[in-house]
Design a protein around this motif. Structure first.
Motif, mmCIF file in Angstrom:
data_model
loop_
_atom_site.group_PDB
_atom_site.id
_atom_site.type_symbol
_atom_site.label_atom_id
_atom_site.label_comp_id
_atom_site.label_asym_id
_atom_site.label_seq_id
_atom_site.Cartn_x
_atom_site.Cartn_y
_atom_site.Cartn_z
ATOM 1 N N PRO A 15 -29.261 30.268 17.492
ATOM 2 C CA PRO A 15 -28.724 31.115 18.540
ATOM 3 C C PRO A 15 -29.728 32.198 18.923
ATOM 4 C CG PRO A 15 -27.155 30.815 16.744
ATOM 5 C CD PRO A 15 -28.455 30.252 16.284
ATOM 6 N N PRO A 217 -15.248 30.353 11.487
ATOM 7 C CA PRO A 217 -16.028 30.142 12.712
ATOM 8 C C PRO A 217 -15.879 31.358 13.633
ATOM 9 C CG PRO A 217 -14.721 28.205 12.189
ATOM 10 C CD PRO A 217 -14.256 29.283 11.267
ATOM 11 N N THR A 220 -20.565 33.305 19.022
ATOM 12 C CA THR A 220 -21.825 34.029 18.874
ATOM 13 C C THR A 220 -21.860 35.295 19.720
ATOM 14 O OG1 THR A 220 -22.804 32.599 20.560
ATOM 15 C CG2 THR A 220 -23.143 31.993 18.259
ATOM 16 N N ARG A 230 -22.264 38.503 9.403
ATOM 17 C CA ARG A 230 -21.147 38.013 8.599
ATOM 18 C C ARG A 230 -20.986 38.872 7.349
ATOM 19 N NH1 ARG A 230 -20.778 31.401 8.813
ATOM 20 N NH2 ARG A 230 -19.243 31.373 10.477
ATOM 21 N N GLY A 250 -27.069 30.801 5.604
ATOM 22 C CA GLY A 250 -26.862 32.074 6.278
ATOM 23 C C GLY A 250 -27.344 33.255 5.455
ATOM 24 N N ALA A 296 -25.207 34.573 10.833
ATOM 25 C CA ALA A 296 -24.600 33.343 11.308
ATOM 26 C C ALA A 296 -25.610 32.201 11.279
ATOM 27 C CB ALA A 296 -24.064 33.523 12.722
ATOM 28 N N PRO A 297 -25.202 31.034 10.819
ATOM 29 C CA PRO A 297 -26.075 29.857 10.845
ATOM 30 C C PRO A 297 -26.138 29.278 12.255
ATOM 31 C CG PRO A 297 -23.945 29.252 10.004
ATOM 32 C CD PRO A 297 -23.901 30.742 10.217
ATOM 33 N N ALA A 299 -25.385 27.554 15.617
ATOM 34 C CA ALA A 299 -24.058 27.416 16.224
ATOM 35 C C ALA A 299 -23.966 26.162 17.084
ATOM 36 C CB ALA A 299 -23.756 28.646 17.070
ATOM 37 N N THR A 309 -20.086 29.393 15.606
ATOM 38 C CA THR A 309 -20.698 29.090 14.316
ATOM 39 C C THR A 309 -19.755 28.221 13.483
ATOM 40 O OG1 THR A 309 -19.752 31.008 13.198
ATOM 41 C CG2 THR A 309 -21.838 31.332 14.343
ATOM 42 N N ARG A 312 -18.263 28.714 6.908
ATOM 43 C CA ARG A 312 -19.134 28.773 5.732
ATOM 44 C C ARG A 312 -18.318 29.215 4.538
ATOM 45 N NH1 ARG A 312 -22.350 32.918 2.931
ATOM 46 N NH2 ARG A 312 -24.132 31.923 1.920
#
Length: 357
Positions: A15, A217, A220, A230, A250, A296-297, A299, A309, A312
């Motif tokens: 992202p 979730p 973004t 997060r 993350g 955030a990983p 997305a 996202t 997690r």
């Protein structure tokens, strides 16, 4: 045996707000190392010289970055998977069921913490933390579990019918993590040239915290603010943290030499272990308590303007000294103590008290 794994750049579907952060970090800094250390050679060593070899590498890593990946830790994969499965079952319960177990008191540090209630930070100013919480609360929920035999503070468990075998599984996992904590602290004692059992009687009351974490979730667009994450930038409070990650990732660790954050990419079969503030104080800052955060990983795009996202999960076991223990500079960690002696219970309760709303 000591392997090293290069912590690599996440390059696919990043992202824009994450890419912006990463762009400020050079390729050289992203290529920092967090060592992977095979603990089999400590647990199954024939004698102290072999254990000392592993211990020296653990302490060296904790001096340099404060973080390691531990393989050969002895916890079966099925045990870890069961803990993750039961954690997921708990967080899938309706909000009203979880809220009945709400976290209430920093002295207890047990119960359910809903999304936005916690704001981890390095600040100790209650007003500043309250402002950060209002502006950019941590985007996660958790369940905090302590030792179950405590005479004063009781764990808050879901109904057995709601999550069958949850209590039994988590208590077993708590004990398993404590046992590993004892072994790793013995390795640290050896690596610091102390008696191997130096810490044993200082951690045997099991005043730890097992934290189940779920990062729902999130769009973004809600994470665009630079202060929003997060889980915000922070260090941990106790001796060590054992972190069990899923495959989503993350976690980012601050390079203590450059100030840049680099991904601590999940490595199957390993546990991420980092030094906490009290162990750093004990060692007179010879061992590093390093800042880290959860961002955030990558997305998934849901329309032309928005991405979301993935869910997690992680499980953190926060290891602490006995709450009655006084933490003061170790005898071979310098002639001048950087910090006054501090009571473990007072220190941790004080830190927790300003973290939650």
């Amino acid at each position: 045996m000591l392997n090293t794994v290069r912590v690599s750049r996440l390059v696919h579907h990043i992202p824009s707000y994450v890419a912006k952060r990463l762009s400020a970090t050079s390729t050289r800094n992203i290529g920092s190392f967090i060592p992977v250390i095979d603990f089999t050679h400590f647990r199954e060593a024939a004698g102290q010289p072999e254990r000392k070899h592993v211990a020296d590498r653990i302490v060296s890593a904790f001096k340099e970055s404060g973080f390691i990946y531990l393989s050969g830790h002895g916890i079966p994969g099925s045990t870890i998977q069961n803990a993750f499965s039961k954690s997921a079952e708990f967080f899938s319960l309706p909000s009203e069921a979880k809220n009945k177990l709400a976290w209430e008191d920093p002295r207890s540090n047990r119960g359910y913490v809903t999304v936005g209630r916690e704001r981890v930070t390095q600040s100790s100013d209650p007003a500043e933390i309250a402002g950060l919480r209002a502006q950019a609360p941590d985007c996660k929920e958790s369940l905090e579990i302590g030792r179950d035999w405590d005479a004063e503070w009781k764990n808050q468990w879901p109904q057995e019918a709601d999550v069958p075998e949850f209590k039994r599984g988590m208590l077993d996992f708590y004990q398993t993590c404590h046992n590993l904590h004892v072994y790793v602290m013995r390795s640290i004692a050896l690596g610091l040239d102390l008696d191997e059992d130096f810490f044993d009687k200082k951690i045997d009351e099991q005043c730890h915290n097992l934290r189940l974490l779920s990062y729902p979730p999130i769009k973004t667009s809600l994470l665009q603010d630079e202060n929003q994450a997060r889980a915000g930038s922070h260090s941990d409070y106790g001796t060590l943290t054992l972190l069990f990650q899923d495959s989503v990732g993350g976690l980012e660790v601050q390079n203590p030499h450059t100030g840049n954050f680099v991904p601590a990419t999940p490595i199957p079969g390993t546990i991420v272990i980092n030094v906490g503030d009290l162990l750093a104080r004990w060692s007179n800052d010879i061992l590093r308590s390093t800042l880290h955060r959860v961002v955030a990983p990558p997305a998934k795009q849901i329309n032309d303007d928005e991405a979301i996202t993935p869910l997690r999960q992680s499980i953190a076991f926060f290891c602490n000294p006995n709450f009655s223990a006084e933490v003061a500079c170790l005898p071979n960690c310098g002639t001048v103590a950087k910090y006054p002696s501090v009571n473990t219970g007072d220190y941790i309760v004080g830190r927790l008290a300003v973290t939650y709303s």
